[in-house]
Design an enzyme around this catalytic site. Structure first.
Site, PDB file in Angstrom:
ATOM      1  N   ARG A  12       0.730  -1.122  -0.083  1.00 12.67           N
ATOM      2  CA  ARG A  12       0.004   0.114   0.138  1.00 12.67           C
ATOM      3  C   ARG A  12       0.745   1.256   0.124  1.00 12.67           C
ATOM      4  NH1 ARG A  12      -3.183  -3.264   3.441  1.00 12.67           N
ATOM      5  NH2 ARG A  12      -4.960  -4.170   2.207  1.00 12.67           N
ATOM      6  N   LYS A  30       4.263  11.970 -11.035  1.00  8.78           N
ATOM      7  CA  LYS A  30       3.556  10.753 -11.793  1.00  8.78           C
ATOM      8  C   LYS A  30       4.281   9.579 -11.983  1.00  8.78           C
ATOM      9  CE  LYS A  30       1.126  13.953 -14.969  1.00  8.78           C
ATOM     10  NZ  LYS A  30       0.817  14.524 -16.206  1.00  8.78           N
ATOM     11  N   GLU A  82      13.081  19.444 -24.028  1.00  6.26           N
ATOM     12  CA  GLU A  82      12.233  19.560 -22.748  1.00  6.26           C
ATOM     13  C   GLU A  82      13.013  21.003 -22.130  1.00  6.26           C
ATOM     14  OE1 GLU A  82       9.446  18.450 -22.140  1.00  6.26           O
ATOM     15  OE2 GLU A  82       9.539  16.268 -23.118  1.00  6.26           O
ATOM     16  N   LYS A 104       9.607  23.813 -14.312  1.00  6.13           N
ATOM     17  CA  LYS A 104       8.582  22.931 -14.069  1.00  6.13           C
ATOM     18  C   LYS A 104       7.995  22.636 -12.502  1.00  6.13           C
ATOM     19  CE  LYS A 104       7.123  18.397 -14.613  1.00  6.13           C
ATOM     20  NZ  LYS A 104       6.759  17.041 -15.135  1.00  6.13           N
ATOM     21  N   GLU A 142      -3.025  18.748 -12.563  1.00  5.64           N
ATOM     22  CA  GLU A 142      -3.203  18.970 -13.762  1.00  5.64           C
ATOM     23  C   GLU A 142      -4.738  19.725 -13.987  1.00  5.64           C
ATOM     24  OE1 GLU A 142      -1.039  16.544 -16.487  1.00  5.64           O
ATOM     25  OE2 GLU A 142      -2.138  17.381 -18.376  1.00  5.64           O
ATOM     26  N   ARG A 198      -1.123  23.441 -15.333  1.00  2.00           N
ATOM     27  CA  ARG A 198      -0.182  22.233 -15.743  1.00  2.00           C
ATOM     28  C   ARG A 198       0.119  22.026 -17.060  1.00  2.00           C
ATOM     29  NH1 ARG A 198       1.806  17.345 -11.440  1.00  2.00           N
ATOM     30  NH2 ARG A 198       3.145  16.359 -13.388  1.00  2.00           N
ATOM     31  N   ASN A 228       2.464  20.690 -21.677  1.00  2.00           N
ATOM     32  CA  ASN A 228       2.119  19.745 -23.075  1.00  2.00           C
ATOM     33  C   ASN A 228       2.788  20.579 -24.249  1.00  2.00           C
ATOM     34  OD1 ASN A 228       0.912  17.586 -21.465  1.00  2.00           O
ATOM     35  ND2 ASN A 228      -0.944  18.259 -21.466  1.00  2.00           N
ATOM     36  N   HIS A 258       3.692  18.714 -26.918  1.00  2.00           N
ATOM     37  CA  HIS A 258       3.294  17.215 -26.949  1.00  2.00           C
ATOM     38  C   HIS A 258       2.195  16.736 -27.547  1.00  2.00           C
ATOM     39  CE1 HIS A 258       6.359  17.435 -23.887  1.00  2.00           C
ATOM     40  NE2 HIS A 258       6.369  16.235 -23.613  1.00  2.00           N
ATOM     41  N   HIS A 264       3.526  13.683 -29.363  1.00  2.87           N
ATOM     42  CA  HIS A 264       2.850  12.291 -29.233  1.00  2.87           C
ATOM     43  C   HIS A 264       2.515  11.698 -30.280  1.00  2.87           C
ATOM     44  CE1 HIS A 264       2.527  12.752 -24.654  1.00  2.87           C
ATOM     45  NE2 HIS A 264       3.490  12.399 -24.804  1.00  2.87           N
ATOM     46  N   HIS A 266      11.467  10.748 -28.121  1.00  2.00           N
ATOM     47  CA  HIS A 266      10.503  11.356 -27.636  1.00  2.00           C
ATOM     48  C   HIS A 266      10.801  12.997 -27.831  1.00  2.00           C
ATOM     49  CE1 HIS A 266       7.317  12.896 -24.564  1.00  2.00           C
ATOM     50  NE2 HIS A 266       8.179  13.639 -24.061  1.00  2.00           N
TER      51      HIS A 266
HETATM   52  N1  LIG Z   1       6.405  10.663 -15.005  1.00  2.00           N
HETATM   53  C1  LIG Z   1       6.577  11.806 -15.632  1.00  2.00           C
HETATM   54  O1  LIG Z   1       5.720  13.082 -15.297  1.00  2.00           O
HETATM   55  C2  LIG Z   1       7.072  11.955 -16.915  1.00  2.00           C
HETATM   56  C3  LIG Z   1       7.315  13.085 -17.668  1.00  2.00           C
HETATM   57  C4  LIG Z   1       7.997  12.736 -18.956  1.00  2.00           C
HETATM   58  C5  LIG Z   1       8.276  11.570 -19.403  1.00  2.00           C
HETATM   59  N2  LIG Z   1       7.904  10.438 -18.738  1.00  2.00           N
HETATM   60  C6  LIG Z   1       8.505   9.059 -19.181  1.00  2.00           C
HETATM   61  O2  LIG Z   1       9.978   9.201 -19.274  1.00  2.00           O
HETATM   62  C7  LIG Z   1      10.207   8.192 -20.119  1.00  2.00           C
HETATM   63  C8  LIG Z   1      11.496   8.372 -21.137  1.00  2.00           C
HETATM   64  O3  LIG Z   1      12.450   8.595 -20.155  1.00  2.00           O
HETATM   65  P1  LIG Z   1      14.027   8.924 -20.460  1.00  2.00           P
HETATM   66  O4  LIG Z   1      14.010   9.842 -21.913  1.00  2.00           O
HETATM   67  O5  LIG Z   1      14.819   9.393 -19.503  1.00  2.00           O
HETATM   68  O6  LIG Z   1      14.296   7.520 -21.220  1.00  2.00           O
HETATM   69  P2  LIG Z   1      14.605   6.210 -20.465  1.00  2.00           P
HETATM   70  O7  LIG Z   1      14.666   6.117 -19.187  1.00  2.00           O
HETATM   71  O8  LIG Z   1      14.709   5.108 -21.380  1.00  2.00           O
HETATM   72  O9  LIG Z   1      16.556   6.396 -20.567  1.00  2.00           O
HETATM   73  C9  LIG Z   1      17.082   6.471 -21.970  1.00  2.00           C
HETATM   74  C10 LIG Z   1      18.029   5.464 -22.173  1.00  2.00           C
HETATM   75  O10 LIG Z   1      19.463   5.994 -21.661  1.00  2.00           O
HETATM   76  C11 LIG Z   1      19.916   5.101 -20.748  1.00  2.00           C
HETATM   77  N3  LIG Z   1      20.669   5.855 -19.712  1.00  2.00           N
HETATM   78  C12 LIG Z   1      19.934   6.561 -18.852  1.00  2.00           C
HETATM   79  N4  LIG Z   1      20.623   7.332 -18.119  1.00  2.00           N
HETATM   80  C13 LIG Z   1      21.851   7.334 -18.417  1.00  2.00           C
HETATM   81  C14 LIG Z   1      23.166   7.623 -17.995  1.00  2.00           C
HETATM   82  N5  LIG Z   1      23.384   8.419 -16.970  1.00  2.00           N
HETATM   83  N6  LIG Z   1      24.257   6.991 -18.490  1.00  2.00           N
HETATM   84  C15 LIG Z   1      24.142   6.114 -19.657  1.00  2.00           C
HETATM   85  N7  LIG Z   1      23.053   5.597 -20.119  1.00  2.00           N
HETATM   86  C16 LIG Z   1      21.967   6.039 -19.620  1.00  2.00           C
HETATM   87  C17 LIG Z   1      18.894   4.197 -20.269  1.00  2.00           C
HETATM   88  O11 LIG Z   1      19.452   3.039 -19.888  1.00  2.00           O
HETATM   89  C18 LIG Z   1      18.129   4.210 -21.464  1.00  2.00           C
HETATM   90  O12 LIG Z   1      18.460   3.255 -22.535  1.00  2.00           O
HETATM   91  C19 LIG Z   1       8.971   7.659 -21.083  1.00  2.00           C
HETATM   92  O13 LIG Z   1       8.560   6.508 -20.595  1.00  2.00           O
HETATM   93  C20 LIG Z   1       7.872   8.754 -20.598  1.00  2.00           C
HETATM   94  O14 LIG Z   1       6.736   8.567 -20.651  1.00  2.00           O
HETATM   95  C21 LIG Z   1       7.534  10.315 -17.304  1.00  2.00           C
END
Ligand SMILES: NC(=O)c1ccc[n+]([C@@H]2O[C@H](COP(=O)([O-])OP(=O)(O)OC[C@H]3O[C@@H](n4cnc5c(N)ncnc54)[C@H](O)[C@@H]3O)[C@@H](O)[C@H]2O)c1
Length: 533
Positions: free
Chosen positions: A304, A326, A368, A406, A416, A420, A424, A427, A431, A443
């Protein structure tokens, strides 16, 4: 030359009780507002506030003017050193010395001993102001300032001249002119990379080294990471945890969006059980947005809900995904369809982590950063315009500014319900383009294209002046990001994807459109054909 350098009540293992002190010292010429800004800052960061001059007066039972008159400046400086030592915790028990915001007297760090003490126990921010601002502020109270008694103008000019080199020798400073104390306090937070979020749970967001984790009371921590991150960054964190007396517990999952699914979350739940996590344990998410989302969700739902900490390792996760609480995972039917709002206990962004991030991921994350500049920080946008080399040369500042945008938005609208949605920007189109490209576009690349398309839409609707989309495209292209929808992506599919992404068959779709650099408006659009025309 790039740009101007503004530059639970839980039981701890004994070794983790050695807290790192990270006080915030406000310093600078008299009249810059150190006490007023310090109080605001302390309130915002939930820290104690100490005004060193007031403390000296209380200890001595007389005003500083009286101390100076009766005992002379050297005696006052001795009292200042003694008060400073006590305040930063050198005299008292270290473990009973939580961080404080400390407003220093204008010459407190002229003594090398004092400077060494404060620099080893926290950060010094120098507040600066134009002479005219200082004169205006002090015209009625210079009598309380013995070093400025008499002709305020000439005394202050001389004092600033004498201390010019001294004040210049501190690397962190802000200009306080023409801003409210609240704005100045915010500026200090941005420069420090230090925030306390309270709109959804209470937690700190800090830009700092992994060792800052020592400031968080935690029990039985377990690290969740992916195979790539484990290879590059795992050892540093594990050896830090081991040094702090924690046995190394790690769960490593495969890297990438394809693994942000229920199967991986399930493997984490089972792993938590096998590793003996109970309701008081802490999950440390070490990785990009994928790891933050799934580790956060697994923590949110295990027994929980247990504590978790975000250690973002990608640029995108530092400036975006790790902030806002999130968590979730993807279903085959779509991204992020399952999730919860479940904030961490701490987000700690260590810029050193980015050293091993592949270049393409870094550039993707820059989309971003540019987005945050367009939403609310024109100066950040200008920094981005200077290109990747300059950004990397002053990465920490860029990071801090982008994170601050942010944080401000999510604190104002955590769930949101309103503004907030400005986040987007880029996006709605992004997206759809990402999806139709079958995720061949990263992305950030898709968001870059989306920002340009949405800026053009704002121009077509006369919400933005002509030229805004070109300006945005120029900055994004300079960072190596795409700015046009690839010609092989069918337009009708992109339009369909926009509708499905937001709400099936919605007649109108809400866009966050840039109307200027630093300003976004939420606009409902019915004619989606217009978007890609
Ligand atoms: N929760 C939220 O509010 C929110 C907001 C935006 C995006 N997201 C989510 O975030 C995700 C994308 O995140 P991301 O772009 O960080 O991708 P990711 O977590 O897949 O990382 C990208 C790649 O980089 C590698 N990597 C990460 N840090 C590293 C480092 N320091 N050194 C070497 N390699 C490294 C990872 O292994 C991966 O292969 C999506 O799933 C998206 O939906 C969430």
């Amino acid at each position: 030359m790039c740009f101007g350098s503004e530059s639970s009540p839980l039981i701890l293992p004994i070794s983790a009780l050695i807290l790192l002190m990270s006080h915030i010292f406000l310093y600078g010429p008299p009249g810059t507002g150190k006490s007023t800004i310090g109080k605001i800052l302390a309130r915002r960061l939930r820290l104690q506030f100490t005004d060193l001059d007031r403390l000296i007066e209380t200890n001595a039972g007389m005003s500083i003017a009286q101390i100076m008159k009766q005992q002379g400046e050297p005696a006052f400086r001795d009292l200042e050193t003694a008060a400073l030592k006590k305040t930063v915790g050198q005299v008292s028990d270290l473990t009973n010395s939580p961080d404080k915001v400390i407003a220093l007297g204008g010459g407190a760090l002229l003594r090398e001993e004092n400077r060494t003490l404060v620099e080893s126990s926290g950060s010094v921010i120098v507040l600066r102001a134009e002479l005219s601002t200082l004169l205006e502020r002090m015209k009625n109270d210079s009598g309380k300032r013995p070093l400025l008694a008499g002709d305020l103008g000439s005394k202050l000019t001389a004092l600033l001249e004498t201390r010019k080199e001294h004040y210049n020798s501190f690397s962190l400073n802000i200009l306080v002119d023409h801003q409210t104390p609240e704005q100045n306090a915010h500026q200090v937070q941005v420069v420090l990379g230090r925030h306390h979020l309270s709109a959804m749970g209470e937690y700190d967001v800090i830009v700092g080294p992994v060792s800052d984790l020592a400031n968080l009371p935690m029990q039985n921590p377990l690290v969740v990471t992916d195979e790539q991150v484990a290879k590059h960054q795992g050892e540093r964190l594990l050896s830090f945890l081991q040094d702090a007396g924690f046995p190394p517990k790690v769960l490593t999952v495969p890297a990438g969006e394809a693994h942000k699914n229920l199967e991986t979350v399930g493997s984490l739940w089972h792993g938590f059980l096998e590793q003996g996590l109970d309701r008081r344990s802490t999950v440390i998410a070490l990785g990009g947005g994928v790891i933050g989302d799934i580790a956060g969700f697994a923590a949110a739902t295990y027994m929980r809900g247990i504590d978790w900490v975000g250690l973002p390792t990608t640029l995108l996760s530092m400036v975006d995904a790790s902030l806002g609480g999130k968590t979730g995972f993807d279903l085959p039917e779509g991204k992020n369809l399952i999730g919860s709002f479940y904030p961490p206990k701490l987000v700690l962004a260590d810029p050193q982590m980015l050293k091993t991030l592949p270049e393409a991921e870094f550039i993707s994350g820059m989309a971003e950063v540019v987005k945050h500049g367009i939403i609310a920080d024109p100066a950040l946008f200008d920094l981005c315009a200077q290109g990747l080399d300059c950004i990397k040369a002053d990465l920490e500042l860029v990071l801090k500014r982008a994170m601050a945008v942010k944080i401000k938005v999510i604190e104002d609208d955590p769930y949101e319900k309103g503004f907030r949605a400005a986040l987007n920007l880029g996006h709605t189109v992004g997206h759809a383009v990402e999806l139709v490209s079958e995720f061949h576009l990263r992305h950030g690349e898709a968001v870059a294209i989306g920002m340009v398309v949405e800026a053009r839409l704002a121009e077509k609707l006369s919400l933005a002046s002509a030229g805004l989309s070109d300006r945005i495209a120029h900055v994004l292209a300079g960072l190596g990001l795409p700015t046009e929808v690839p010609s092989d992506l069918p337009r009708p599919e992109i339009i369909r994807a926009m509708r499905v992404d937001k709400k099936k068959n919605a007649a109108r779709i809400r866009f966050a459109l840039p109307v200027d650099v630093g300003k976004v408006e939420l606009v409902e659009i019915a004619d989606l054909e217009l978007v890609l025309k």
